[in-house]
Design a protein around this motif. Structure first.
Motif, short mmCIF file in Angstrom:
data_model
loop_
_atom_site.label_atom_id
_atom_site.label_comp_id
_atom_site.label_asym_id
_atom_site.label_seq_id
_atom_site.Cartn_x
_atom_site.Cartn_y
_atom_site.Cartn_z
N ASP B 14 95.75 111.16 57.56
CA ASP B 14 96.86 110.60 57.91
C ASP B 14 97.14 109.27 57.57
N VAL B 15 96.30 108.28 57.31
CA VAL B 15 96.51 107.09 56.90
C VAL B 15 97.15 107.09 55.58
N SER B 16 96.72 108.08 54.65
CA SER B 16 97.22 108.28 53.10
C SER B 16 98.59 108.73 53.35
N GLU B 17 98.91 109.60 54.04
CA GLU B 17 100.20 110.26 54.31
C GLU B 17 101.27 109.07 54.93
N THR B 18 100.81 108.34 55.78
CA THR B 18 101.59 107.34 56.16
C THR B 18 102.04 106.04 55.11
N VAL B 19 100.89 105.86 54.39
CA VAL B 19 101.13 104.64 53.25
C VAL B 19 101.99 105.32 52.47
N TRP B 20 102.01 106.78 52.31
CA TRP B 20 102.73 107.30 51.12
C TRP B 20 104.27 107.30 51.69
N GLN B 21 104.46 107.68 53.04
CA GLN B 21 105.93 107.57 53.55
C GLN B 21 106.37 106.02 53.45
N PRO B 52 91.01 96.16 54.61
CA PRO B 52 90.72 94.87 55.08
C PRO B 52 91.56 93.81 54.83
N THR B 53 92.38 94.04 53.63
CA THR B 53 93.39 93.15 53.03
C THR B 53 94.57 93.96 52.61
N LYS B 54 95.60 92.88 52.34
CA LYS B 54 96.83 93.54 51.51
C LYS B 54 96.43 94.29 50.31
N ARG B 55 95.60 93.66 49.56
CA ARG B 55 95.20 93.89 48.33
C ARG B 55 94.58 95.32 48.38
N ALA B 56 93.70 95.33 49.25
CA ALA B 56 93.04 96.92 49.33
C ALA B 56 94.45 97.84 49.64
N LEU B 57 95.28 97.57 50.35
CA LEU B 57 96.28 98.31 50.85
C LEU B 57 96.85 98.88 49.45
N LEU B 58 97.20 97.79 48.73
CA LEU B 58 98.07 98.13 47.44
C LEU B 58 97.15 98.75 46.56
N THR B 59 95.99 98.59 46.35
CA THR B 59 95.03 99.55 45.44
C THR B 59 95.07 100.96 45.92
N HIS B 60 94.93 101.01 47.38
CA HIS B 60 94.86 102.46 47.80
C HIS B 60 96.50 103.14 47.57
N ALA B 61 97.63 102.30 47.43
CA ALA B 61 98.88 102.78 47.27
C ALA B 61 98.90 103.49 45.65
#
Lengths: 209, 209
Positions: B14-21, B52-61
């Motif tokens: 779910d988290v990944s799908e929302t990040v993608w949207q 934990p960080t914006k960077r972690a979110l960008l890396t996941h993206a």
């Protein structure tokens, strides 16, 4: 009073120059009030006299990009036809440090523009104008016999813009592999391929009188 | 225990799908912990268990973009030579809603990648691989007589990638002007121009045996 006005204008120039440097180094993702304030050695509060919001900063960045693109030095356009098209496309490519910085900001702006309907429409309009600006020179090229008489020139303008923008992206990511001479040779080959008639066996009809 | 593990995996999905949207709608510039938390209806604090960080979110993206690109449906590759090259390039263009969303994220990622030496190197490497993946099919095309025997195939691969990526950008900004049939026709014309010998007057040498 004139001196104060001059100071104010000079300070505005400094702010713009710093915004441009941050953009060229870090892109739109790194363009924050804090990053610009740090680069100028001022407080974020001080910078907010110029840009009360992040949005105001982004708008200024896009305006700067337009202004610097409009005012950039351009090559002389000595002849009609494909030679002019060539020079107009060379003016787009990242062949100098200044062109490279500006292209880096353009490519970076696409993330923002694609997410905003108004910005996306403005960008689409800009690319429509770019294609249209090539058209009279492609028509001249056809009338000079440099292009097949039956070439679809609007389509060719779209292909030329696509090719040039895609080459910009490859050259920005891999400048060692796409130095000036490679970019220029690729553009020349693209234009040479446009000159060829649609089939090698059947020569194109003679150009219209 | 299995059910809890299943829940956790489902929640990650779910988290990944929302990040993608969020990425597909707002780009990297709009990808914040707050935007993803809001779209999921959870608190930013809760989301920080994942990122934990914006960077972690960008890396996941960026990881998501790689994964979805690698796993995307692709067209069958029925024949050797230029027909295969055509299908590989069609697989890049934004011809379906899914392809369009993925391309929007790719183009948006360039802002971030150009600002980070490691990401820029990874991107340059990716485009080098893409050009290299076209090469055996261009060689087959030459051996089949579909391309001039003296064509510079590495250069042609670079031009094909440049043309295709530039067409992606124009089509993303102006989908009404670049629907599927126009993108396909432009690609076919590009490939047709590569088939032509270097000069219309002098036929190319016969293909190598």
């Amino acid at each position: 009073m004139p001196p104060a006005r001059g100071d104010r204008a000079a300070r505005r120039e400094d702010v713009s120059e710093t915004v441009w440097q941050v953009l060229a180094d870090k892109g739109f993702g790194g363009l924050t009030l804090r990053a610009v304030a740090t680069a100028m050695g001022v407080s974020t509060g001080m910078l907010m006299h110029y840009f009360p919001t992040k949005r105001a900063l982004l708008t200024h960045a896009l305006d700067l990009l337009e202004k610097r693109t409009a005012e950039r030095p351009r090559r002389a356009r000595p002849t009609e036809g494909l030679a002019t098209v060539r020079v107009m496309l060379l003016d787009i490519l990242p062949l100098t440090p200044g062109d490279t910085a500006r292209n880096r900001v353009w490519v970076g702006s696409w993330d923002l523009s694609l997410a905003d309907d108004d910005l996306a429409a403005a960008q689409a309009e800009r690319y429509t104008r770019l294609r249209a600006s090539l058209l009279p020179h492609l028509e001249a090229a056809r009338d000079l016999g440099e292009l097949p008489a039956l070439a679809d020139l609007e389509r060719l303008a779209a292909s030329a813009v696509a090719f040039t923008h895609g080459l910009v992206v490859q050259a920005l990511f891999d400048p060692a592999r796409f130095p000036e001479e490679v970019q220029t040779a690729m553009l020349d080959e693209f234009l040479a391929s446009a000159r060829r008639p649609a089939t090698a066996a059947a020569p194109a009809p003679a150009p219209a009188p």
